[in-house]
Design a protein around this motif. Structure first.
Motif, PDB file in Angstrom:
ATOM      1  N   LEU A  76       0.667   9.212  -1.140  1.00  0.00           N
ATOM      2  CA  LEU A  76      -0.754   9.472  -1.410  1.00  0.00           C
ATOM      3  C   LEU A  76      -1.028  10.965  -1.475  1.00  0.00           C
ATOM      4  CD1 LEU A  76      -2.473   6.753   0.819  1.00  0.00           C
ATOM      5  CD2 LEU A  76      -2.364   6.828  -1.677  1.00  0.00           C
ATOM      6  N   SER A 125      -0.219  12.273  -4.731  1.00  0.00           N
ATOM      7  CA  SER A 125      -1.092  11.806  -5.814  1.00  0.00           C
ATOM      8  C   SER A 125      -2.418  12.561  -5.877  1.00  0.00           C
ATOM      9  CB  SER A 125      -1.381  10.312  -5.644  1.00  0.00           C
ATOM     10  OG  SER A 125      -2.265  10.087  -4.544  1.00  0.00           O
ATOM     11  N   ILE A 126      -2.811  13.208  -4.776  1.00  0.00           N
ATOM     12  CA  ILE A 126      -4.139  13.826  -4.723  1.00  0.00           C
ATOM     13  C   ILE A 126      -4.310  14.934  -5.757  1.00  0.00           C
ATOM     14  CG2 ILE A 126      -5.621  15.280  -3.262  1.00  0.00           C
ATOM     15  CD1 ILE A 126      -4.978  13.381  -0.956  1.00  0.00           C
ATOM     16  N   ASP A 143      -4.268   7.909   7.768  1.00  0.00           N
ATOM     17  CA  ASP A 143      -3.387   9.081   7.872  1.00  0.00           C
ATOM     18  C   ASP A 143      -4.251  10.348   7.848  1.00  0.00           C
ATOM     19  OD1 ASP A 143      -1.715  11.347   7.039  1.00  0.00           O
ATOM     20  OD2 ASP A 143      -0.138   9.852   6.816  1.00  0.00           O
ATOM     21  N   VAL A 162      -3.716  12.714   4.830  1.00  0.00           N
ATOM     22  CA  VAL A 162      -4.319  12.173   3.605  1.00  0.00           C
ATOM     23  C   VAL A 162      -5.831  12.360   3.645  1.00  0.00           C
ATOM     24  CG1 VAL A 162      -4.748  10.070   2.271  1.00  0.00           C
ATOM     25  CG2 VAL A 162      -2.462  10.523   3.208  1.00  0.00           C
ATOM     26  N   LEU A 201     -10.115   7.542  -0.369  1.00  0.00           N
ATOM     27  CA  LEU A 201      -9.090   8.039   0.549  1.00  0.00           C
ATOM     28  C   LEU A 201      -9.643   8.904   1.670  1.00  0.00           C
ATOM     29  CD1 LEU A 201      -6.337   9.107  -2.023  1.00  0.00           C
ATOM     30  CD2 LEU A 201      -6.349   7.053  -0.601  1.00  0.00           C
ATOM     31  N   MET A 241       0.852  -1.197   0.000  1.00  0.00           N
ATOM     32  CA  MET A 241       0.000   0.000   0.000  1.00  0.00           C
ATOM     33  C   MET A 241       0.884   1.241   0.000  1.00  0.00           C
ATOM     34  SD  MET A 241      -2.932   1.165   2.739  1.00  0.00           S
ATOM     35  CE  MET A 241      -3.983  -0.194   2.268  1.00  0.00           C
ATOM     36  N   ALA A 242       0.470   2.249  -0.740  1.00  0.00           N
ATOM     37  CA  ALA A 242       1.260   3.475  -0.829  1.00  0.00           C
ATOM     38  C   ALA A 242       1.321   4.156   0.532  1.00  0.00           C
ATOM     39  CB  ALA A 242       0.651   4.412  -1.864  1.00  0.00           C
ATOM     40  N   SER A 243       2.460   4.823   0.791  1.00  0.00           N
ATOM     41  CA  SER A 243       2.630   5.535   2.052  1.00  0.00           C
ATOM     42  C   SER A 243       1.840   6.838   2.034  1.00  0.00           C
ATOM     43  CB  SER A 243       4.113   5.825   2.272  1.00  0.00           C
ATOM     44  OG  SER A 243       4.590   6.709   1.267  1.00  0.00           O
ATOM     45  N   GLY A 244       1.711   7.460   3.244  1.00  0.00           N
ATOM     46  CA  GLY A 244       0.988   8.713   3.352  1.00  0.00           C
ATOM     47  C   GLY A 244       1.533   9.803   2.459  1.00  0.00           C
ATOM     48  N   HIS A 286      -9.014   7.559   5.170  1.00  0.00           N
ATOM     49  CA  HIS A 286      -7.696   6.936   5.346  1.00  0.00           C
ATOM     50  C   HIS A 286      -7.206   7.109   6.787  1.00  0.00           C
ATOM     51  CE1 HIS A 286      -3.382   6.193   4.668  1.00  0.00           C
ATOM     52  NE2 HIS A 286      -3.768   5.506   3.607  1.00  0.00           N
ATOM     53  N   ALA A 302      -7.838  14.627   0.974  1.00  0.00           N
ATOM     54  CA  ALA A 302      -8.805  13.973   0.095  1.00  0.00           C
ATOM     55  C   ALA A 302     -10.171  14.642   0.197  1.00  0.00           C
ATOM     56  CB  ALA A 302      -8.907  12.485   0.433  1.00  0.00           C
TER      57      ALA A 302
END
Length: 331
Positions: free
Chosen positions: A7, A10-11, A31, A34, A26, A1-4, A29, A38
């Protein structure tokens, strides 16, 4: 799974791709950063008209539905034209994740931002404020219209070469896109038709209901008054009222600056005064005030309307009062 951190990076890409489903996945999530990013991104997409899918399941940490616990989460808006005559205060309470924003914008008749402030409200503070609003009226200004008025005023302020408060720019993601034109009144088709043809003998009470008599100087009447004094030096307070009124209209006619001010800020202030009357349940009086605004906007020479001298008379009195106060302060 991608880390905080991954992520978080990526948003913005998900926002650019309008991938609402990925952002919804997300929003709960583990975190906190994150989760917050999101949800803010989801709000951004929603303000742009993107359909946000529902989550697959309710949040497990709550014994009940959060929306039920928080109560009505619809944005609520009102306007106030009475607290500061000559300005329109637009107030919007907009629920967010756990609290609410309260936006208060002061807008001039020229559709420019005079002041803007953002406050954070708890649900209890919001509920108490709405109860206070309810004591004055059970009607509401459409929140989307109120947002559009603030955004339109921001653009008009900037295009005139003036800065806007930083808090306003910080809230643009929540206020939505700026409209392409000035928002039309939501009272169109709401108010009852009225049989009202304004003239100099029946307009004074309508202007008073719109509180024009307590406006500060919003138009420059001094050039008009100089012309009147130059052409009619014999006129004074003992002269017949009709003679003074006709001289006033003659002095106003052809004044393009006055004409522009009437069509812009005076008509705007009258329309907002009509909203205040509607909020208080005075539908007939609100409709009459809107007739005045409509006549000003439609007239090629609004300064020549037969009733406009009454409004100019209020502005002359306001100007004299202002000049007198300035002289007293200077002594």
């Amino acid at each position: 799974m991608a880390s905080g951190p991954a992520l978080l990076e990526s948003i913005p890409k998900l926002v650019a791709a309008r991938d609402a489903a990925a952002l919804v996945a997300l929003q709960d999530h583990d975190d906190k950063q994150v989760r917050k990013a999101a949800r803010k991104a989801i709000h951004t997409l929603r303000s742009k008209g993107v359909t946000i899918p529902e989550t697959d399941a309710p949040r497990g940490w709550s014994a009940g539905d959060l929306k039920d616990l928080r109560g009505d989460l619809a944005a609520v808006a009102v306007i106030d034209t009475e607290s500061t005559p000559g300005l329109t205060r637009v107030m919007i309470s907009a629920p967010q994740e756990e609290r609410s924003y309260l936006w208060v914008a002061a807008i001039s008749g020229r559709d420019q931002i005079v002041d803007f402030a953002t406050y954070v409200q708890t649900d209890g503070q919001r509920a108490r404020m709405i109860r206070d609003w309810d004591r004055g009226s059970d009607r509401r200004v459409p929140a989307d219209w109120a947002r559009a008025r603030i955004r339109w005023a921001r653009e008009q302020t900037l295009s005139s070469g003036f800065a806007v408060p930083r808090q306003l720019d910080d809230m643009l993601v929540h206020l939505g896109e700026a409209p392409a034109s000035r928002p039309t009144s939501f009272l169109d088709g709401v108010l009852p038709p009225v049989d009202f043809a304004p003239d100099k003998d029946n307009v004074i009470m309508v202007l008073a209901n719109a509180r024009v008599n307590v406006w500060p100087p919003v138009i420059d009447v001094e050039p008009m008054m100089r012309r009147v004094n130059e052409k009619h030096p014999e006129l004074n307070e003992q002269s017949p009222e009709d003679a003074r009124y006709d001289a006033l209209l003659a002095g106003a006619r052809g004044d393009e600056t006055l004409r522009a001010d009437l069509k812009a800020q005076v008509a705007n202030l009258l329309e907002d005064s009509a909203v205040t009357l509607w909020l208080s349940g005075n539908d007939v009086e609100a409709a009459k005030v809107r007739v005045l605004a409509a006549e000003i906007r439609a007239a090629a020479e609004p300064e020549a309307l037969p009733w406009i001298g009454r409004l100019l008379g209020f502005q002359i009195a306001s100007t004299f009062a202002y000049l007198s106060r300035q002289q007293q302060l200077g002594q």
